[in-house]
Design an enzyme around this catalytic site. Structure first.
Site, mmCIF file in Angstrom:
data_model
loop_
_atom_site.group_PDB
_atom_site.id
_atom_site.type_symbol
_atom_site.label_atom_id
_atom_site.label_comp_id
_atom_site.label_asym_id
_atom_site.label_seq_id
_atom_site.Cartn_x
_atom_site.Cartn_y
_atom_site.Cartn_z
ATOM 1 N N ASP B 419 71.296 61.673 -18.208
ATOM 2 C CA ASP B 419 70.889 60.499 -18.382
ATOM 3 C C ASP B 419 69.341 61.304 -18.244
ATOM 4 O O ASP B 419 68.660 62.252 -17.521
ATOM 5 C CB ASP B 419 70.676 59.342 -17.395
ATOM 6 C CG ASP B 419 70.031 58.503 -17.838
ATOM 7 O OD1 ASP B 419 69.714 58.694 -18.874
ATOM 8 O OD2 ASP B 419 69.454 58.084 -16.822
ATOM 9 N N ASP B 703 67.292 56.553 -24.668
ATOM 10 C CA ASP B 703 65.840 56.825 -25.670
ATOM 11 C C ASP B 703 65.175 56.327 -26.589
ATOM 12 O O ASP B 703 66.646 57.619 -27.770
ATOM 13 C CB ASP B 703 64.768 58.068 -24.918
ATOM 14 C CG ASP B 703 63.650 56.914 -23.382
ATOM 15 O OD1 ASP B 703 63.868 55.964 -23.778
ATOM 16 O OD2 ASP B 703 63.920 57.845 -22.428
#
Lengths: 371, 1252
Positions: B419, B703
């Protein structure tokens, strides 16, 4: 962790995400201890196989093993051993008749006489063994078919032998003593040795029958029930093993220290052999007191066998062995040869490895370690 | 309370290691009586509710009680195949006909294992019981006519209970009324989902009118009909029937067990689900059991061994049949056949022998294997827990191995899925530099004008002039403060903009103690920066913003927020300052702002642009700032049109966008900010090191593409010198396919030319895995969420996988949690490689659970990822140590352990096989039964355990330094089927020598006093002694790292062997149990013989030397990396210890960042609507903008009454259902709350919106 923070929350009603910061000073820091053990930094010896250690090891082993081997081989060769097969397989064999007409419990013993000649004199104590071949004393059912409690003189086991002894546990509703297949198959040939004087007279060689069993067996493992009482009374309610001709308390009626369960022939037999071909100590021919003549001088001998023990049915063999001993036991060329071989191989391997090391080695540097 | 669940998981994993394919996952989750269709609960009506016999609130997570413990525990233990197998063996041993070993030999180890496990289970269960008790005995106020204190366990469904502030909710309850207006109450759900932000629950109006009136509440007899118990935390459907009316119920009205009441003095609720039927308990789901590849291999091998065992059994059984037929038949005089063997039936004897041999040969798969493996893994886990180098001081978090069964797999990882936010980055934004009016601030220069590297020690700017400053803020360039103090207008305007143009909420607990709740951390960073430089954003209402400008309160009228969106990449506010001037402040992506600047800014734009390039080159996230003074008339006209446009039903968005566009022109550039998205410490170095270890790191992030790439560059996964960075951003499957294909062709084509390999293309494609290795050029693949959705379709996934695996770096952005799991699954199933997923948030849970190994970053706010993970620690950089040191060691140790263990047991057991040919295949054992019993558990267990626990081939420094050492784990080099055959071969050879050397030597053996020692017992002791010595020497050779413990165990084991040998064959024991200790005196007799020792020495040398020679040759001719490093290490340790030069990775990027905001949609609407502001009945009229009013209450934002009314009245009907719909569509948004009626609206994780 959660459980403890849970309690904390209940009390003060205030959540503390990091319990560690909760109480000032009281809460133990969770940093692990800095001990060599926990940090896996225990001091250690880290040997690696390098030419410096491996090659000398090979040479040293070679250099140690070869002399040991030679020593063993020489020692073994110096041991005098004589062996005679008296099974009576061959028609020409004196024991052929005995081996053919065999019935257990026959009242008339069959005897045969085997002449033999010792080419060399046997010095020092000579040990007389009987050897059996193809006799499976190491068969699982055979091995377990005994009752050690009974043999140890336990009265209850005497009356009620272990089930392991089946089918030699009872006979005629009386417990067998000693019970089991091992005891039942006790070797019962009698061997006698005569020296034929050059003048033709036949001299019986004295055979010592005590001291042939292990000390622990004789003194700890085997004990007659009821101590030194009259064995006839002790064994009154028991039955003799099926194949036996006489009950256990008559094994050596003359010597109470060698009678019953502590009869040494019996004890030797009860120590079962590891392999189907084995020898067991039968008698000891003690060195004569005057050191001048050898125990068994070279010359002609006669072995007189009272042939009681059938082995023909399963192609067994019976032998009589005379042997002297050394510090390493009896004659056994195997060890000596094995030591010499292994020593030589190690030495040779050491040389090969040395050559390889010189030709191809030394690449072992860090220069070409990736990244 | 999660502890309860977590515990179960741990226990299940720790102790379900046996071979069981049906490994229990014991479930206590009885649903009461059968399956409920609907749940009917009537308040205050115990009689009615009792009819349904719902579970009460008593929680029992413990499995046993004193009476049931033994039977239940035993039953469970025997469900494991290994235990059952040994039980079967024990049973076989009881049958006298086939019992080749007394039953004790198997029973003793089995009982030992069972007892250890049982003790472990019992203690665990006791702690569970204690924690149950503690929870059950909590006090709760229950309405039984009057309010009474009751233990939690006595709370029943239908009860009305009162909760007070900061109390845990005792059961799943329906909120009836609360101290707050409109029946609102706030809860924290950290225990449930790990999120620490507060959530709002609101009671129905009808019930909230009950207030705290005990009489009314006691009379309340509403009936709830709702869904049966389930584990969906975010859903609830039900209806309240009261006084003839129906009221719909949803999750917004439920308080779940495990939540904590916050900021609410009291509330009343009606218990709907209790005890085990609460959502929390229902959520303690089954955990999928993760197995390591070594585990699987081990199980296969064990099956092979079983096969081998059966083969040997068959061979020996046939031998037995033949022997009984040929010899045994005529040997019956001495050894009659068993009564069970009917005459002439040698075949039956063979059949029995088969079982007998199964019994005595069972030790090839010893029970101690499983126990030892488990102990070793447990030890490795403790080493991880104890590692100070993986302890993170600032958060006081040590690393934690939450699963103890996966350690060696850590040494075999090939793919890491990471992540980004919170994992690679700290999720902390730091205002680092800025450019104001063509001048940069933020760098520190020494007296000679050279730039100084900023470190921890660099002196910080003193903000003491500003009593509202944030102590944690650090800035190193004092010239900016001087500029502020000089009251330079552009600097002031710059910070004014930062203080005004945002959607941050402030909270002031005490005077001056400001807490900002920012939607995204970069916004928070900017507002905090403004605060420290004297432009303190203090409070806001929907219509005003109050600043403290250099110590003076100034209130601006907030006229419009032109909100941020992904397309606009900018946000603006229009405010009227006290002087009546109307100004538009705008901040946004530099390219966007530059397009909208007034032409007069040309020069400034050029300098600023230069500065921006500089900032971006340092990996900073930049924003450009601009303002514009608006003409009142023009603005009013525009405002009118805006209002009009916002009421239009059709194309409202476009209309608004056009209007925004219209007003955001002709801007005056103020400067630019540079915010550092702080990477966690050591991330680039860690990534560099891990990729040297040939581990592929894929970043899966929620993102945006730009953010992800930015981070990619800053952590060195993307570099300027990469040959090509492919960006896959197709919108249809076709486009994606096309892009993937071209990327692939590009790579393959180029490399082929480059490496000049004249291979046929088809051939190359068929053999990609080989080809992958030969690619020298470096590529990167970046794929966005949309494309990923297409690429993960079955038709394209292979192509995606192949292309991705050709690239050095793979970054997936805008990925949903589901997709994360899918990507992991894709690699996991197709690449046969060990995958590791690392993440910190709830959105990583799926991926963490899917991957072979899940790692959670702990010490963050959410616990979700950690709870789902197998390992947790506080910093990404610890991953390097976890894999390269702990993982590699674990793998190395486990492999060595297995190699030795199988070797040892083959050597030990197969002697029986050889002996079979000499004992009439009668299944007679070679050794004493006691030796067989003790060999594995006493004589040889500890040295191999010590090796498995402490061995180190290469020390930790070199493990880090030479990541290529890690390769052997990925290639399964240390233990595989080939290695297994090698060790079995070695074992078989050893057993052969062990049998035949004593055979040759002692077949005619005679003691030195003439007594014969060719007897079975002496033979057994010779072999046993040789065996113990041989395996001890062997472990000595296999041990690389001899600690004191190893010495103690190896020498201790030998000593123990001889001690026990002599003890077991002593007179005393024999006299007590004559039939158990038959070997009396044999050892004494044997070990006194030279010949026995000579045999032992010969056997040892013959068994060991070939192995040494082979190993030496290997290290001479084909040294492995380990060999080289070891010899290097040896060489170095002889010299003085040298400093390790750490790899320092410098960023060399010159990329321009287009970074704007880390979220997708702004909060503007929410702020202007005022929905999120705390409602206070005592709120004064909002007209006075004095700072004084901020001080009262909890310091939350307070708001006008009219707003609140407008907000809450409709929520009862339309609002509610809207809420439910929303819940169903995007559950996550509920929690992070983009629109909901939330108090502390912004999760401080900030961009959780964007990071899903």
């Amino acid at each position: 962790m959660m459980a403890s923070s849970y309690n904390a929350k209940e009390d003060d009603g205030h959540p503390s995400v990091a319990t560690g910061h909760g109480g000032a000073g009281t809460v133990k820091n969770k940093k692990p201890d800095n001990t060599a053990f926990k940090q896996q930094r225990l001091p250690a010896w880290q040997p690696i196989l390098t030419a410096g250690t491996v090659l000398p090891a090979f040479f040293v082993i070679g250099l140690i093993f070869i002399p040991i081997g030679i020593g063993l081989f020489v020692t073994s060769n110096n041991i005098k051993e004589f062996e005679i097969d008296y099974t009576g397989v061959d028609i020409s064999s004196p024991c052929f008749n005995c081996s053919q007409n065999y019935i257990w419990n026959s009242t008339t013993p069959c005897t045969c006489t085997l002449p033999f000649k010792l080419e060399q004199p046997f010095e020092s104590n000579v040990f007389m063994y009987y050897g059996l071949s193809n006799f499976y004393q190491n068969h699982r059912r055979y091995v377990k078919s005994r009752d050690d409690s009974q043999l140890n003189g336990d009265q209850t086991s005497l009356k009620n032998p272990s089930k392991e002894c089946e089918p030699y546990r009872t006979s005629d509703n009386r417990p067998i003593a000693p019970c089991g297949a091992i005891a039942n198959s006790l070797f019962n040939d009698t061997l006698e040795l005569f020296y034929i004087d050059p003048n033709g007279s036949k001299n019986a060689i004295p055979l010592v029958k005590k001291g042939i069993a292990w000390w622990t067996d004789k003194n700890v493992k085997f004990r007659n029930p009821g101590g030194n009482d009259n064995l006839t009374v002790v064994f009154k309610d028991t039955s003799k093993p099926v194949n036996w001709r006489k009950p256990v308390y008559e094994l050596d009626p003359l010597d109470s220290g060698n009678n019953g369960f502590i009869n040494e022939d019996f004890i030797v037999w009860m120590r079962t052999a590891a392999l189907p071909t084995f020898r067991k100590l039968y008698r000891i021919i003690q060195k004569k007191t005057n050191n001048m003549t050898p125990t068994l001088p070279r010359g002609d001998y006669i072995l007189e066998v009272t042939y009681n023990y059938p082995v023909r049915s399963f192609e067994g063999r019976k032998r009589m062995i005379l042997s002297t001993i050394s510090w390493m036991g009896g004659k056994n060329p195997f060890l000596g040869i094995a030591y010499i071989t292994v020593g030589s191989v190690c030495f040779f391997l050491g040389i090969v490895l040395l050559i390889i090391h010189h030709k191809y080695g030394n690449r072992n540097n860090s220069a070409d370690i990736p990244n | 309370m999660l502890r309860e669940c977590q515990w179960r998981k741990e226990m299940a994993e720790k102790w379900s290691w046996m071979l069981a394919p049906w490994t229990r996952c014991w479930s206590w989750r009885g649903n009461g009586v059968g399956q409920e269709d609907d749940r009917h609960v009537r308040a205050n009506d115990r009689e009615y509710n009792d009819k349904f016999s719902y579970a009460d609130n008593h929680i029992k997570t413990s499995k046993y009680n004193v009476i049931t413990f033994l039977p239940m525990n035993l039953f469970e233990q025997f469900q494991r195949v290994a235990n059952a197998y040994f039980l079967v063996l024990v049973i076989l041993q009881v049958i006298p006909e086939i019992s080749s070993l007394p039953w004790v030999t198997t029973t003793v180890p089995l009982v030992l294992v069972l007892v250890i496990t049982a003790v472990k289970d019992a203690t665990d269960d006791y702690f569970r019981y204690k924690s149950d008790q503690q929870v059950n005995n909590r006090q709760s106020l229950v309405l039984r006519g009057s309010l009474q204190n009751e233990k939690w366990m006595h709370v029943r469904v239908g009860d009305i209970i009162k909760l007070e502030n900061n109390q845990f909710v005792a059961a799943d309850i329906l909120l009836l009324s609360s101290s707050e207006p409109h029946g609102l109450c706030y809860i924290e759900t950290a225990e449930l989902d790990g999120e620490t932000n507060l959530k709002v629950r609101q009671a129905l109006t009808v019930t909230s009118d009950l207030d705290a009136d005990i009489a009314k509440l006691a009379d309340f007899n509403g009936e709830v009909i709702c869904e049966p118990p389930n584990n969906k935390l975010d859903k609830f459907k039900g209806t309240l029937y009261w006084r003839g009316n129906k009221y719909p119920l949803d999750n917004e009205k439920m308080l779940l067990r495990g939540c904590v009441l916050r900021n609410t003095d009291w509330c009343f609720g009606m218990v709907i689900f209790a005890g085990l039927q609460t959502k929390l308990m229902q959520n303690c789901g089954r955990t999928t059991l993760k197995r390591t590849s070594i585990d699987k291999l081990m199980n296969t091998l064990v099956l092979w061994i079983f096969g081998f065992l059966v083969c040997m059994g068959v061979i020996l059984a046939i031998g037995n049949t033949i022997w009984e037929q040929k010899v045994g038949r005529s040997f019956r005089d001495y050894l009659p056949w068993d009564s069970t063997i009917s005459n002439n039936n040698a075949v039956f004897s063979g059949f029995l022998t088969f079982w007998s041999y199964i019994i005595i040969l069972n030790t090839v798969v010893p029970i101690s294997l499983y126990v030892s493996v488990e102990v070793i893994r447990l030890g490795h886990s403790y080493f991880i827990n104890w590692d100070r180098k993986m302890y993170y001081g600032p958060k006081d978090t040590p690393a934690e191995a939450r699963t103890t069964t996966l350690n060696e797999e850590l040494g075999q990882v090939e793919f890491i899925f990471s992540d980004k936010t919170g994992t690679l980055t700290q999720n902390i934004m730091v205002f680092n530099k800025c450019s104001i009016n063509g001048k940069t601030y933020g760098d520190v220069y020494d007296e000679f004008g050279h730039k100084v590297e900023i470190t921890e020690k660099t002196t910080c700017v003193d903000f003491s002039f500003n009593h509202l400053s944030d102590g944690k803020f650090r800035f190193h360039d004092s010239s900016l403060v001087e500029a502020i103090k000089m009251e330079e207008p552009s600097v002031q305007e710059f910070f004014r903009l930062l203080a005004l143009c945002h959607t941050v909420m402030s909270e002031e607990k005490n005077e001056g103690d400001l807490v900002y709740q920012a939607q995204s951390p970069d916004e928070g960073a900017l507002v905090s920066a403004a605060r420290n430089f004297g432009f303190v954003f203090r409070s806001r209402t929907p219509e005003t913003i109050t600043l403290y400008e250099m110590g003076a309160a100034v209130t601006y009228q907030l006229l419009v927020i032109l909100d941020f969106s992904n397309v606009r990449k900018r946000m603006s506010v229009i405010v009227r300052n006290p002087a009546g001037q109307i100004k538009l402040y705008c901040k946004g992506a530099d390219t966007i702002i530059f397009d909208r600047l007034d032409p007069s800014n040309e020069d400034l734009m050029d300098t600023t642009s230069e500065h921006l390039n500089e900032f971006a080159g340092e990996g900073l996230r930049t924003l450009a700032l601009a303002y514009k003074v608006l003409d009142r008339g023009l603005f009013e006209e525009w405002m009118r049109r805006l209002l009009l446009a916002s009421t239009v039903m059709e194309n409202r968005e476009e209309g608004l966008a056009a209007l925004y566009e219209e007003i955001e022109t002709g801007l005056m550039l103020l400067g630019a900010t540079a915010v550092e998205d702080k990477l966690q410490e050591g991330v680039p170095e860690t990534i560099a090191c891990l990729s040297l270890a040939n581990i592929k790191i894929w970043v899966l992030t929620g993102d945006k593409l730009e953010t992800a790439m930015n981070i990619g560059y800053s952590c060195n996964m993307l570099r300027d010198d990469m040959d090509e960075v492919f960006i896959i951003s197709g919108h249809t499957a076709g486009e994606v396919q096309e892009q993937l294909r071209s990327a692939r062709e590009h790579i393959l084509g180029l490399s082929r030319v480059g490496s000049d390999v004249g291979l046929e293309k088809t051939e190359m494609l068929s053999d990609d895995s080989v080809f992958e290795e030969t690619i020298i050029a470096e590529y990167a693949l970046i794929i966005n969420g949309h494309s990923l959705a297409h690429a993960l379709e079955p038709e394209l996934e292979q192509m995606l996988l192949e292309t991705a695996c050709l690239c050095k770096t793979v970054i997936c952005c805008r990925v949903t949690p589901m997709q994360k799991a899918q990507v992991v699954q894709l690699v996991k199933t197709n690449k046969m490689a060990v995958t590791l997923a690392i993440g910190d948030g709830a959105n990583d849970v799926s991926m963490i659970k899917t991957a072979h190994i899940g790692v959670g970053i702990s010490g963050q706010e959410g616990m979700q990822a950690v709870l789902a993970s197998d390992y947790s620690f506080a910093q990404f950089r610890f991953l390097q140590r976890l894999l390269l040191v702990h993982g590699r060691w674990s793998y190395f140790r486990m492999c060595n352990f297995l190699f030795y263990f199988f070797y040892k047991n083959f050597a030990f057991t197969l002697v029986h096989f050889w002996f079979g040919f000499f004992c009439a295949f009668s299944a007679q054992t070679v050794y004493d039964q006691w030796f067989i019993t003790l060999f594995n558990i006493v004589y040889t267990s500890l040295p191999v355990l010590a090796m498995g626990l402490f061995d180190q081939d290469v020390n930790e420094a070199n493990s880090h330094r030479y990541p290529s050492l890690y390769r052997s784990g990925q290639l399964h080099l240390l233990f595989n089927k080939r290695q297994f055959f090698l060790c079995t071969f070695q074992g078989i050879m050893t057993s052969f020598l062990l049998f035949f050397i004593p055979y040759g030597a002692s077949s005619l053996g005679v003691r030195d006093d003439g007594l014969d020692i060719s007897d079975y017992q002496s033979f057994a002791i010779t072999i046993a002694t040789s065996l113990v010595i041989v395996v001890s020497v062997q472990i000595g050779l296999d041990t690389y790292y001899w600690t004191a413990v190893n010495h103690l165990f190896v020498w201790g084991s030998l000593a123990t062997y001889f001690a026990i040998l002599l003890a077991l064959q002593s007179d005393g024991l024999y006299l007590i149990f004559p039939s158990q200790f038959r070997f009396i005196g044999s050892a004494r007799s044997c070990l006194a013989q030279w010949s026995v020792w000579l045999v032992t020495l010969l056997t040892t040398v013959m068994c060991v030397m070939p192995g040494i020679a082979v190993r030496f040759l290997k290290s001479e001719l084909r040294p492995t990396v380990t060999d080289k490093v070891r010899s290097l290490q040896k060489a170095i340790s002889k010299q003085s210890p040298r400093e390790l030069n750490l790899r320092r990775v410098r960023r060399t990027s010159s990329r321009r960042s287009a970074y704007a905001f880390s979220h997708q949609q702004g909060y503007g609407e929410l702020i202007t609507s005022g929905k999120n502001m705390k409602v206070s009945t005592a709120a004064p009229s909002p007209s006075i903008h004095s700072p004084g009013w901020v001080q009262n209450g909890t310091g939350l934002l307070e708001n006008g009454m009219k707003r609140k009314d407008a907000c809450f009245v409709p929520s009862e009907h339309s609002g509610t259902w809207e809420g439910m719909e929303r819940t169903e569509q995007v559950p996550e948004t509920i929690c992070s709350g983009s629109k909901g009626t939330q108090q502390t609206l912004i999760d401080s994780r900030g961009n959780s919106n964007g990071d899903i």
